[in-house]
Design an enzyme around this catalytic site. Structure first.
Site, short mmCIF file in Angstrom:
data_model
loop_
_atom_site.label_atom_id
_atom_site.label_comp_id
_atom_site.label_asym_id
_atom_site.label_seq_id
_atom_site.Cartn_x
_atom_site.Cartn_y
_atom_site.Cartn_z
N LEU A 194 20.86 -8.87 -29.21
CA LEU A 194 21.01 -7.75 -29.60
C LEU A 194 21.25 -7.53 -31.15
O LEU A 194 22.19 -8.31 -31.57
CB LEU A 194 22.24 -7.29 -28.74
N ASP A 195 20.68 -6.67 -31.70
CA ASP A 195 21.19 -6.54 -33.06
C ASP A 195 22.55 -5.92 -33.36
O ASP A 195 23.24 -5.56 -32.50
CB ASP A 195 20.22 -5.47 -33.77
N ASN A 196 23.10 -6.07 -34.57
CA ASN A 196 24.65 -5.77 -34.66
C ASN A 196 25.13 -4.41 -34.35
O ASN A 196 26.43 -4.31 -33.98
CB ASN A 196 25.01 -6.20 -36.01
N HIS A 197 24.18 -3.25 -34.48
CA HIS A 197 24.67 -1.93 -33.94
C HIS A 197 24.46 -1.84 -32.67
O HIS A 197 24.87 -0.71 -32.04
CB HIS A 197 23.81 -1.01 -34.62
N SER A 198 23.84 -2.71 -31.86
CA SER A 198 23.92 -2.66 -30.47
C SER A 198 24.78 -3.19 -29.55
O SER A 198 25.71 -4.01 -30.22
CB SER A 198 22.40 -3.19 -29.74
#
Length: 199
Positions: A43-47
């Protein structure tokens, strides 16, 4: 003996233990992971939400590269009120860019409008509840780069919050952000609906 974990990855943390950038890493979680632990289906850092960690390098191939697709479900908050027509477009598939100059039409998927779940943990940058928005539950069997964010953008909605809540029968449940849950191997693969893991 391999080990299997589910983490509720917090917002603003990357899905890795090492980075050349100044970012929050999985090693900052309050858990003593064994050597060789790595993330599956990042998951990307904003997710936020369900992230699998394991010492078993075969899991990526078994889960994401086999002939049998595996469902992933996301709770998504978008800005603005989504119409029934727009919801139908998302269900049927929308064109997204997956590489420079390369368009791709997403596979039909299940999308429904839902209420914000009771007990959902707050997000540090979440807009006030009085700002028009829609909560969606999106279930995919594919995972292109930033696919969910690109899908809602393709129908003129901005993704404001993205939480992975399940991969097949492996559920995030009420696991708090930053918490870790360990699974026995047999239960882990049973919940992921993978039968051939010992082959």
């Amino acid at each position: 003996m391999h080990r299997y974990f589910v983490v509720n990855k917090p917002y603003d943390m990357v899905s890795q233990f090492v980075s050349s950038h100044d970012v929050r890493l999985l090693g900052e979680l309050q858990f003593d992971f064994p050597e060789g632990t790595h993330a599956i289906g990042r998951l990307d850092n904003h997710s936020e939400g369900l992230l699998i960690l394991t010492t078993n390098k075969k899991v990526t191939r078994l889960l994401f590269q086999g002939e049998q697709p595996h469902e992933r479900t996301y709770l998504v908050k978008v800005k603005g009120e989504m119409s029934a027509d727009t919801l139908q477009r998302l269900k049927e598939g929308v064109p997204i860019c997956i590489a420079e100059g390369v368009d791709y039409v997403t596979v039909p998927c299940n999308v429904e409008i839902v209420q914000r779940p009771p007990g959902l943990f707050d997000h540090p940058r979440e807009l006030p509840v009085n700002v028009p928005h829609t909560w969606l539950l999106i279930t995919l069997t594919e995972g292109k780069f930033h696919q969910v964010r690109k899908m809602v953008a393709a129908v003129s909605h901005r993704c404001q919050r993205l939480i992975r809540v399940s991969i097949e029968g492996l559920l995030l449940g009420d696991l708090p952000p930053g918490a870790v849950k360990e699974f026995e191997e047999e239960e882990f693969f049973r919940l992921l609906k993978i039968a051939n893991y010992k082959d």
